[in-house]
Write a protein that holds these residues in place. Structure first.
Motif, mmCIF file in Angstrom:
data_model
loop_
_atom_site.group_PDB
_atom_site.id
_atom_site.type_symbol
_atom_site.label_atom_id
_atom_site.label_comp_id
_atom_site.label_asym_id
_atom_site.label_seq_id
_atom_site.Cartn_x
_atom_site.Cartn_y
_atom_site.Cartn_z
ATOM 1 N N UNK A 65 0.836 -1.203 0.000
ATOM 2 C CA UNK A 65 0.000 0.000 0.000
ATOM 3 C C UNK A 65 0.868 1.249 0.000
ATOM 4 N N UNK A 66 2.177 1.058 -0.062
ATOM 5 C CA UNK A 66 3.113 2.175 0.049
ATOM 6 C C UNK A 66 3.166 3.033 -1.213
ATOM 7 N N UNK A 67 3.308 4.319 -0.995
ATOM 8 C CA UNK A 67 3.612 5.286 -2.048
ATOM 9 C C UNK A 67 4.949 5.912 -1.678
ATOM 10 N N UNK A 68 5.580 6.565 -2.630
ATOM 11 C CA UNK A 68 6.796 7.334 -2.359
ATOM 12 C C UNK A 68 6.630 8.721 -2.938
ATOM 13 N N UNK A 69 7.056 9.720 -2.167
ATOM 14 C CA UNK A 69 7.025 11.111 -2.603
ATOM 15 C C UNK A 69 5.641 11.486 -3.165
ATOM 16 N N UNK A 70 4.607 11.161 -2.392
ATOM 17 C CA UNK A 70 3.224 11.365 -2.822
ATOM 18 C C UNK A 70 2.413 11.968 -1.686
ATOM 19 N N UNK A 71 1.463 12.834 -2.059
ATOM 20 C CA UNK A 71 0.557 13.427 -1.082
ATOM 21 C C UNK A 71 -0.868 13.029 -1.438
ATOM 22 N N UNK A 86 0.998 12.424 3.713
ATOM 23 C CA UNK A 86 2.216 12.590 2.919
ATOM 24 C C UNK A 86 3.098 11.363 3.077
ATOM 25 N N UNK A 87 3.537 10.820 1.943
ATOM 26 C CA UNK A 87 4.509 9.720 1.907
ATOM 27 C C UNK A 87 5.821 10.334 1.432
ATOM 28 N N UNK A 88 6.879 10.234 2.239
ATOM 29 C CA UNK A 88 8.161 10.825 1.850
ATOM 30 C C UNK A 88 8.922 9.910 0.888
ATOM 31 N N UNK A 147 -6.308 22.742 5.414
ATOM 32 C CA UNK A 147 -6.360 24.131 5.848
ATOM 33 C C UNK A 147 -5.111 24.600 6.561
ATOM 34 N N UNK A 148 -4.226 23.670 6.937
ATOM 35 C CA UNK A 148 -2.990 24.067 7.622
ATOM 36 C C UNK A 148 -1.960 24.547 6.601
ATOM 37 N N UNK A 149 -0.980 25.309 7.054
ATOM 38 C CA UNK A 149 0.080 25.799 6.165
ATOM 39 C C UNK A 149 0.817 24.643 5.509
ATOM 40 N N UNK A 150 1.113 23.595 6.278
ATOM 41 C CA UNK A 150 1.859 22.458 5.738
ATOM 42 C C UNK A 150 1.041 21.713 4.678
ATOM 43 N N UNK A 151 -0.259 21.565 4.902
ATOM 44 C CA UNK A 151 -1.125 20.920 3.915
ATOM 45 C C UNK A 151 -1.071 21.708 2.605
ATOM 46 N N UNK A 152 -1.240 23.019 2.690
ATOM 47 C CA UNK A 152 -1.221 23.862 1.492
ATOM 48 C C UNK A 152 0.138 23.831 0.798
ATOM 49 N N UNK A 153 1.212 23.793 1.588
ATOM 50 C CA UNK A 153 2.558 23.719 1.010
ATOM 51 C C UNK A 153 2.712 22.428 0.208
ATOM 52 N N UNK A 154 2.241 21.320 0.752
ATOM 53 C CA UNK A 154 2.355 20.037 0.059
ATOM 54 C C UNK A 154 1.483 20.004 -1.200
ATOM 55 N N UNK A 155 0.285 20.550 -1.132
ATOM 56 C CA UNK A 155 -0.602 20.600 -2.303
ATOM 57 C C UNK A 155 0.043 21.401 -3.430
ATOM 58 N N UNK A 156 0.769 22.448 -3.084
ATOM 59 C CA UNK A 156 1.361 23.328 -4.091
ATOM 60 C C UNK A 156 2.790 22.965 -4.479
ATOM 61 N N UNK A 157 3.342 21.912 -3.909
ATOM 62 C CA UNK A 157 4.709 21.486 -4.212
ATOM 63 C C UNK A 157 4.698 20.615 -5.470
ATOM 64 N N UNK A 177 7.050 19.093 -6.900
ATOM 65 C CA UNK A 177 7.965 17.957 -6.896
ATOM 66 C C UNK A 177 7.341 16.716 -6.252
ATOM 67 N N UNK A 178 6.123 16.850 -5.735
ATOM 68 C CA UNK A 178 5.437 15.746 -5.071
ATOM 69 C C UNK A 178 4.227 15.344 -5.910
ATOM 70 N N UNK A 179 4.057 14.035 -6.112
ATOM 71 C CA UNK A 179 2.866 13.535 -6.821
ATOM 72 C C UNK A 179 1.654 13.717 -5.911
ATOM 73 N N UNK A 180 0.512 14.021 -6.508
ATOM 74 C CA UNK A 180 -0.730 14.195 -5.755
ATOM 75 C C UNK A 180 -1.776 13.210 -6.251
ATOM 76 N N UNK A 181 -2.499 12.640 -5.297
ATOM 77 C CA UNK A 181 -3.665 11.821 -5.597
ATOM 78 C C UNK A 181 -4.747 12.218 -4.599
#
Length: 137
Positions: free
Chosen positions: A6-12, A100-102, A113-123, A125-129
């Motif tokens: 079930x693992x992902x890598x570099x994915x949010x 987040x999977x590193x 709604x947190x700053x970190x959530x928004x940072x990850x959504x807008x990064x 370099x990270x895959x999003x699903x």
């Protein structure tokens, strides 16, 4: 025997489109811990310490009273079939947490709604699903 993961890598994993909350909510505690309770406690208290496979198997082990002596064989049996991943977790479908999977596949959760959530959504370099929807369209 094929081993599934079930693992992902570099994915949010973003919250589901139809998530009923707009910010993270801790799953309510019940007499018997729910899967969401177990997942939340493991990941919130130990960010980037466990892989998705570790968390999913621990939920299965606790719910099925698998002893420490049975865990190695139990884990092999558990992952001999495909398993649901964090995209189907109530944390991302109902309670408003992104997962987040590193690079190593280790997970941490961030409330929508947190700053970190928004940072990850807008990064970029990270895959999003997206988490799976609660209801069909």
């Amino acid at each position: 025997m094929k081993i599934h993961t079930t693992n992902y890598k570099n994915t949010f994993i973003e919250i589901a489109e139809d998530c009923p909350v707009s910010s993270g909510q801790i799953p309510p505690t019940k007499r018997t811990p729910t899967l969401a309770n177990i997942q939340y406690e493991m990941v919130a208290e130990n960010p980037y310490q466990f892989t998705s496979d570790d968390v999913m198997f621990e939920c299965y082990a606790q719910k099925n009273d698998i002893t420490e002596n049975e865990r190695a064989e139990g884990r092999k049996d558990f992952f001999s079939k495909g398993q649901a991943c964090f995209r189907s977790s109530a944390l991302s479908k109902r309670y408003g947490f992104g997962i987040h999977h590193n690079e190593e596949g280790k997970v941490a959760i961030y409330p929508a709604g947190s700053e970190e959530y928004e940072r990850l959504v807008n990064d970029d370099s990270i895959a999003k699903v997206k988490a799976m929807r609660n209801k069909r369209k």
